[in-house]
Design a protein around this motif. Structure first.
Motif: not given
Lengths: 158, 158
Positions: B98, B134-137
């Motif tokens: 995150l 998987l990266t959430f911004h």
DNA sequence: CTTCTTGCAAAGGTTTTGCAACAGT
DNA sequence: ACTGTTGCAAAACCTTTGCAAGAAG
């Protein structure tokens, strides 16, 4: 294609930018190679074929401008160069990438697979999601068919 | 901590590499800052505190070596520098990130949220998944509490 | 004129590499 | 001795920036 260029011209104008010949050439290359995830250098060389006088810095500046206006997306597959692709018109509709470790190809998944996962993350971690990046690394269907599993293993482990 | 260093030493030896003092210092820094996603420069400066004679190139070479042996993972959040983290011992158990657009912090999600999604992708696209990123911004819980929504919006859009 | 835009060259930042010296066996 | 390893400096690489010249209203 013409309509999309026209639309981009309007987007530029609405922010007081012009669609100069250099910018038009750059956008056209991106449109003509939409499925290819071009790097700045790739774009530069393709633009040069038709407009040899363009400078690399102009390509970088154009790509940055288009990124800022959220017309294209800067993505990074971890190979040291930034790549660019058009953003989906529908801002809610993300897509993901399949990067082949054997042949280097990049395929796209147009479905948004993460609707449920996002809800879960936003709730569990109290995190407001603005965007996400999802990339799968593995062996694409072409390589699975083409080469023996031995060859593939060798390439992966190096 | 000691055991993990010992295990890494064995992994190196099994590939005919030595755990030199420089490599040990580098590994220790990584172990002591496991939750921090350090860049090569970060590692270099931390190692220098205790072993001032080390060279930056050695840090890079050590990080590359550890990456090759799949002891650590090279990751890229799109800010122009590579970052490194330990790989989960259990190869099946991935984790995700995150990234806060406001304060730049990087938190981790230890759960593997993608089990079902991976199955679907492997089937639908005939793609053998080896790894995923998987990266959430977005906005982390600390910034959501701390700053007004106006401030956050300004930062996001620039 | 004034403002935006360009091309070139230079600078910036990160990472890699060549090489002679060094360390461990 | 031999092989792997290190530190330094130089190079490579991608990207950004300064600046004078150019284009467009």
């Amino acid at each position: 294609m013409k309509e999309r260029l026209e639309r981009i011209k309007q987007q530029l104008h609405s922010h007081n930018y012009k669609l100069t010949p250099q910018r038009e050439s750059t956008v056209m290359v991106l449109l003509e190679n939409e499925e290819d995830h071009l790097s700045a250098e790739d774009v530069y060389m393709l633009v040069k074929e038709k407009s040899p006088e363009i400078g690399l810095a102009t390509v970088y500046r154009t790509l940055e401008l288009l990124s800022d206006l959220k017309i294209i997306h800067k993505i990074n597959f971890g190979d040291g160069v930034a790549r660019y692709e058009f953003r989906a018109e529908d801002a809610e509709h993300h897509h993901h990438h399949l990067v082949c470790l054997n042949c280097g190809s990049v395929d796209e998944i147009m479905e948004d697979l993460l609707g449920e996962v996002e809800k879960q993350v936003e709730h569990d971690f109290d995190f407001k999601i603005v965007d996400h990046r999802l990339t799968f690394h593995g062996i694409c269907h072409r390589c699975k068919d083409k080469v023996s599993s031995e060859d593939v293993k060798v390439k992966i482990s190096e």
